[in-house]
Design an enzyme around this catalytic site. Sequence first.
Site, short mmCIF file in Angstrom:
data_model
loop_
_atom_site.label_atom_id
_atom_site.label_comp_id
_atom_site.label_asym_id
_atom_site.label_seq_id
_atom_site.Cartn_x
_atom_site.Cartn_y
_atom_site.Cartn_z
N GLU A 123 11.95 2.27 14.28
CA GLU A 123 11.17 3.22 13.93
C GLU A 123 9.74 3.16 14.66
OE1 GLU A 123 9.70 2.48 9.90
OE2 GLU A 123 9.55 0.46 10.14
N LEU A 146 10.82 1.10 7.36
CA LEU A 146 10.25 1.58 6.04
C LEU A 146 11.22 2.96 5.78
CD1 LEU A 146 7.78 0.94 4.24
CD2 LEU A 146 7.06 3.27 5.21
N LYS A 163 6.42 -2.03 2.34
CA LYS A 163 5.14 -1.36 2.63
C LYS A 163 3.98 -2.33 2.41
CE LYS A 163 3.00 3.12 3.14
NZ LYS A 163 3.13 3.15 4.65
N TYR A 182 0.59 -1.24 -0.24
CA TYR A 182 -0.09 -0.04 0.03
C TYR A 182 0.98 1.48 0.01
CZ TYR A 182 0.74 0.69 4.96
OH TYR A 182 1.27 1.00 6.37
N1 PDD Z 1 2.72 4.77 7.59
N2 PDD Z 1 7.24 3.55 9.07
C1 PDD Z 1 6.32 2.72 9.26
C2 PDD Z 1 6.32 1.48 9.66
C3 PDD Z 1 5.05 3.39 8.59
O1 PDD Z 1 3.91 2.63 8.36
C4 PDD Z 1 5.18 4.65 7.96
C5 PDD Z 1 3.94 5.19 7.30
C6 PDD Z 1 6.19 5.25 7.97
C7 PDD Z 1 6.43 6.88 7.60
O2 PDD Z 1 6.40 6.61 5.74
P1 PDD Z 1 6.01 8.08 5.08
O3 PDD Z 1 6.81 9.31 5.50
O4 PDD Z 1 6.19 7.49 3.79
O5 PDD Z 1 4.33 8.10 5.42
C8 PDD Z 1 7.28 4.94 8.85
C9 PDD Z 1 1.41 5.32 6.93
C10 PDD Z 1 1.21 6.68 7.07
C11 PDD Z 1 0.24 4.44 7.32
O6 PDD Z 1 0.43 3.17 7.70
O7 PDD Z 1 -0.83 4.98 7.26
#
Ligand code: PDD
Length: 284
Positions: free
Chosen positions: A179, A204, A147, A32
């Site tokens: 993270e 991620l 992801k 996703y």
């Molecule tokens: N989550 N780390 C994890 C495990 C994440 O699920 C996310 C993002 C991030 C941050 O990535 P980005 O800056 O590309 O959003 C880091 C999204 C927002 C979600 O699952 O809703």
Amino acid sequence: MRSLYLNGAFVPEDEAKISVFDRGFMFADAIYEVTAVLHGKLVDFDLHLARLARSLAEMALVLPLDNAQLLAIHRELIERNALHEGLVYLQVSRGTEDRNFLYPPAGSPPTVVLYTQAKVVLESPLAKRGMNIIGLPDLRWGRSDIKTTQLLYACMAKEQAKAQGADDAWLVKDGFVTEGTSNNAFIITHDGGVVTRELSNALLPGITRGALIALVKEHDLRLEERAYTLEEAQNAAEAFITSSTSFVYPVVTIDGHAVGDGKPGVLTQRLRQLYIDHALAVIA
Ligand code: PDD
């Protein structure tokens, strides 16, 4: 009622149907993306497309849509749902087949779903209050850099944080923070270094993380991409998280221990503003 996109058509959300045998449902065999929307426009969409391509390649998934089509679908959804601020969610699963661990034959169609969610991004209260974080062991699988929709441990960790009266959790593997449950984790040292874990299979590659790192470098701040412990984070000058749906949120306590003076940090707030300025400059 929202309109969503499912396998080539825009449909009202209560008419969108996916098979029980969808591999996303059966095996979390799906990836996703979440792209922020400000003023009805997408933030850093090209970077989300690049990460989507990487996730697809890592999973040997084939998406029968090119980048121009993906952009057009995102924009159409934003327009149909009159979305001003929030996000567009995109999911691609390996499609539908009777339950079988092996992948369906090459060429089997994936399931593609997109929908919008309205969310306050710019004026979020957490940006002002700051987050209370707990530390938890990182019990996820070994490819957290992809992801995937395999987010059960993130849900469990967020529930555990909530049960302890906290907002979220930072995950710790082999003694070092990887993270947050759904965000990247940063600290700021007492001599002004901005520290975040280097990329690997353990975390991620956040789009917001990458944009924030670029801003740190642009503004002659010192970046340190390295691992750090929860204890170092507790004793840091400031701490914060980044994600597409939060941008930058300060972290004010970790396991009940105040970070700095226990209030959103000055540099953190500056970085949030720099990120917002960046986002408003690149929306398209
Ligand atoms: N989550 N780390 C994890 C495990 C994440 O699920 C996310 C993002 C991030 C941050 O990535 P980005 O800056 O590309 O959003 C880091 C999204 C927002 C979600 O699952 O809703």
